[in-house]
Design a protein around this motif. Sequence first.
Motif, PDB file in Angstrom:
ATOM      1  N   ARG A  69      39.400  43.732  36.135  1.00  0.00           N
ATOM      2  CA  ARG A  69      39.756  43.033  34.890  1.00  0.00           C
ATOM      3  C   ARG A  69      39.468  41.547  34.971  1.00  0.00           C
ATOM      4  N   SER A  70      39.765  40.932  36.109  1.00  0.00           N
ATOM      5  CA  SER A  70      39.497  39.496  36.233  1.00  0.00           C
ATOM      6  C   SER A  70      37.991  39.220  36.291  1.00  0.00           C
ATOM      7  N   GLN A  89      36.731  39.687  32.473  1.00  0.00           N
ATOM      8  CA  GLN A  89      37.613  39.197  31.414  1.00  0.00           C
ATOM      9  C   GLN A  89      36.847  38.649  30.215  1.00  0.00           C
ATOM     10  N   PRO A 146      35.566  41.910  26.781  1.00  0.00           N
ATOM     11  CA  PRO A 146      36.771  42.679  26.432  1.00  0.00           C
ATOM     12  C   PRO A 146      36.505  44.162  26.214  1.00  0.00           C
TER      13      PRO A 146
END
Length: 142
Positions: free
Chosen positions: A43-44, A47, A50
């Motif tokens: 996710r990081s 980011q 989306p």
Amino acid sequence: MVPDGLALPDDLEGSRNCGLVALSVVARCSYAEAVRAYTDVFRSAYQRHPRKNWKGGTTWSLVVKAMASLGVQHSHTEVTSAVTLQRLAQFTRRDALYLVCTTGHAQVVKNGWVIDQRGAVPVEQHWGRRKRVTAFHAIKED
């Protein structure tokens, strides 16, 4: 006899991802913890995208970042010549743990044994013993 430190996590059920199984073995954590760590790193990393969702595959670079987030100390080695998993296992240090990336697969090696989502076997009996090693990490254990 299977060396110490080569055990599948107790919570391993259903679909198994080789990168996450290897991560949980070297981090000595549950499979769920490895999934959580990898998901956070994924996710990081994405980011800014989306709509990018994790579909279950792993990349070597993100597994390495997840290892760091779980506190696993390691040293990285790129492989520049053709070497198979079986050949690499012959030259590993005694009682040292290695996270090994081969073409399309990740596994852990220790004392001539290999563990992946199928379990631990001597490297001579491993289905991927002739796969080409692309990189490996020597895990620094306490």
